[in-house]
Design a protein around this motif. Sequence first.
Motif, PDB file in Angstrom:
ATOM      1  N   UNK A 169       0.825  -1.213   0.000  1.00 52.69           N
ATOM      2  CA  UNK A 169       0.000   0.000   0.000  1.00 52.69           C
ATOM      3  C   UNK A 169       0.861   1.266   0.000  1.00 52.69           C
ATOM      4  N   UNK A 170       2.125   1.118   0.405  1.00 51.34           N
ATOM      5  CA  UNK A 170       3.016   2.281   0.378  1.00 51.34           C
ATOM      6  C   UNK A 170       3.586   2.510  -1.024  1.00 51.34           C
ATOM      7  N   UNK A 171       3.866   1.407  -1.735  1.00 46.35           N
ATOM      8  CA  UNK A 171       4.497   1.541  -3.054  1.00 46.35           C
ATOM      9  C   UNK A 171       4.165   0.315  -3.901  1.00 46.35           C
ATOM     10  N   UNK A 172       4.804   0.189  -5.070  1.00 46.40           N
ATOM     11  CA  UNK A 172       4.635  -1.005  -5.913  1.00 46.40           C
ATOM     12  C   UNK A 172       5.762  -1.968  -5.566  1.00 46.40           C
ATOM     13  N   UNK A 173       5.473  -3.068  -4.872  1.00 44.61           N
ATOM     14  CA  UNK A 173       6.551  -3.960  -4.425  1.00 44.61           C
ATOM     15  C   UNK A 173       7.383  -4.517  -5.580  1.00 44.61           C
ATOM     16  N   UNK A 174       6.785  -4.624  -6.790  1.00 49.04           N
ATOM     17  CA  UNK A 174       7.534  -5.157  -7.942  1.00 49.04           C
ATOM     18  C   UNK A 174       8.723  -4.267  -8.292  1.00 49.04           C
ATOM     19  N   UNK A 175       8.643  -2.982  -7.884  1.00 50.10           N
ATOM     20  CA  UNK A 175       9.731  -2.054  -8.230  1.00 50.10           C
ATOM     21  C   UNK A 175      10.840  -2.064  -7.184  1.00 50.10           C
ATOM     22  N   UNK A 217      14.175  -8.162   3.098  1.00 55.27           N
ATOM     23  CA  UNK A 217      14.954  -7.838   1.891  1.00 55.27           C
ATOM     24  C   UNK A 217      14.304  -6.705   1.120  1.00 55.27           C
ATOM     25  N   UNK A 218      15.130  -5.749   0.719  1.00 55.63           N
ATOM     26  CA  UNK A 218      14.594  -4.633  -0.051  1.00 55.63           C
ATOM     27  C   UNK A 218      15.707  -3.698  -0.483  1.00 55.63           C
ATOM     28  N   UNK A 219      15.362  -2.424  -0.631  1.00 54.51           N
ATOM     29  CA  UNK A 219      16.379  -1.444  -1.026  1.00 54.51           C
ATOM     30  C   UNK A 219      15.986  -0.064  -0.523  1.00 54.51           C
ATOM     31  N   UNK A 220      16.950   0.849  -0.604  1.00 53.93           N
ATOM     32  CA  UNK A 220      16.716   2.216  -0.149  1.00 53.93           C
ATOM     33  C   UNK A 220      15.765   2.920  -1.135  1.00 53.93           C
TER      34      UNK A 220
END
Lengths: 136, 485
Positions: free
Chosen positions: A36-42, A98-101
């Motif tokens: 809901x915060x962003x597009x997780x695919x990105x 797992x993710x990114x800045x």
Amino acid sequence: MQPFEVIEHTADIGIKAYGGTLAEAFANIGMGLFSIMTEPETVDQTEKHVADIEAPDVEALLFAWVNHLLFVFDVEHLLFSRFDILQFSDEKLVAECWGEVYDPGRHEIELGVKSATYHMLEVDREHNTVQIIFDV
Amino acid sequence: MSKWSGTLERLDNHRWRIPASYKPGMRVDGLIYTDEDMLQDILSDQSLEQVANVAFLPGILRHSLAMPDIHWGYGFPIGGVAAMDFDEGVISPGGVGFDINCGVRLLRTNLSEPEIQPNVKQLIDQLFRDVPSGLGSSGRIKLKSNEIDRVLMQGARWAVDSGYGHPQDLEATEERGQMASADAAHVSAKAKQRGAPQLGTLGSGNHFLEVAVVDEIYEPETAAAMGIGPLGQIVLYIHCGSRGLGHQVADDYIATMVAAMKHYKIELPDRQLACAPLTSPEGKAYLAAMSSAANYAWANRQCIAHWARESFCRVLGRPEAELGLEMVYDVGHNMGKIETHEMDGKRVKLCVHRKGATRAFPAGHPDLPERYAAIGQPVLIPGDMGRYSFILVGTRKAMEEAFGSTCHGAGRAKSRGAAKKAMQGRAVLESLQSRGITVRAGSIGGLAEEASEAYKDVSHVVRVAHNAGLSRLVARTRPVGVVKG
């Protein structure tokens, strides 16, 4: 089975998450939060954050888990798109996130979440379903 | 969502009552300020059940109150007011909210609409550049180590002493922008870590800067005392709060209170109402931490006001003294305040929770600055981006009936998700532009969440507050340019 669904509430928004185990449902709450915060695919999985959370009971653990992820986003600007739960009990959760800045050029922020709430918070052990409403 | 079907009695055109007999455990009645039309909306969700649940809180006095912009919250309804006896009662972080001292600051100018018309786009762009906004945004202020503690203790005073704004700004700020009950030692390291880089940022969600024009004056003399008028005057609203610091304080203390409730044997229908006695170590610690977060919010609005003044001066090429840009007032709408109220002829020390409700003190109240002693406290009610905002003033009736409280905004009509589906952000932008409103937003997606259609009509809300006597209408403004977080 779908991992989670978005619940709507007059002022706010929440997630109902499912899993084969309660731990998996907790991981899917994390997925729902970032969806809901962003597009997780990105969100690429290039950074690892280890969350180690303790709470007096499983409801408080859910509240603390979501708030921890929001804290990490605020302080380290990390968005996540995968959660591996390493350890799980009613009082303790250890997870590799797992993710990114956050990169404003690539990540569209759709909705800011301020906090988890206890409102309509549910942990259903029988069906491995958990539900939480966010303050946005 | 199911329709609420509890017991509701109509008292008059603007007040409805939920009798304490509705639910075993209610200590007082619920009292709702609304009208027939808005009531239908209110009944469509469970916000009145929340009014009833708040009535369970130990030490609650007189009524569990709901202001005209009531909508469904979490634990407390948004628009909820509850006053607790200081010695016998509790304090509840949920009754203050996650965005502690979220509030509104209003600056007046000597400018008229035609004067800024050619520069509106440039001005909004400049404000967007000068005031950091958006989710996870970091500020322009680099605090030295431990300086965050000074912000938490001194609030707006810290900002003025650091070169942001003027000492007279403090005169026009609730509590002079500094709650004496603050103690930074009760704010967690996590909260400080979250808050330090965000000082001087607008944030996201419904927070905004709004350049508006005065387009209706209901009480010319009262308006003049606030520096408002004549018609066509440009004003600036700043709406924001305590950012991640306030959210973390709320999270920390809700967890503390959930544990403490077992110890104090307090049982409530909703965990989100978690609380502790005001005189307990947990209650005192929360009051000190909440006051610190409130001070942070005032420092935040003070810094933002300073940069907004610079933006105006730069774009218009004129000095601040010429432009005006003086403060009208700054008042919070997510707060727990220790106040003394008169009850049955006695002066009683209370903790008044205002969760999405604005303090509205009447003329003559000792806490008001001298310039407002004769008219009462300015009440600032932002609407949505596309319609109006209002300036009202506190009344004696609000003091007598509602612990000196009134509404805080429009109140949501639709869930944010539903609003988003109904209208794409781009369409919202175009619709606003077609009405002559310039908008800059950190996120187009976020803009859709804040469309006018997602809110009740604020004109209706303030009309009810006015007719019910909770505050009096002074002036109306309409937006010409908005910066959204």
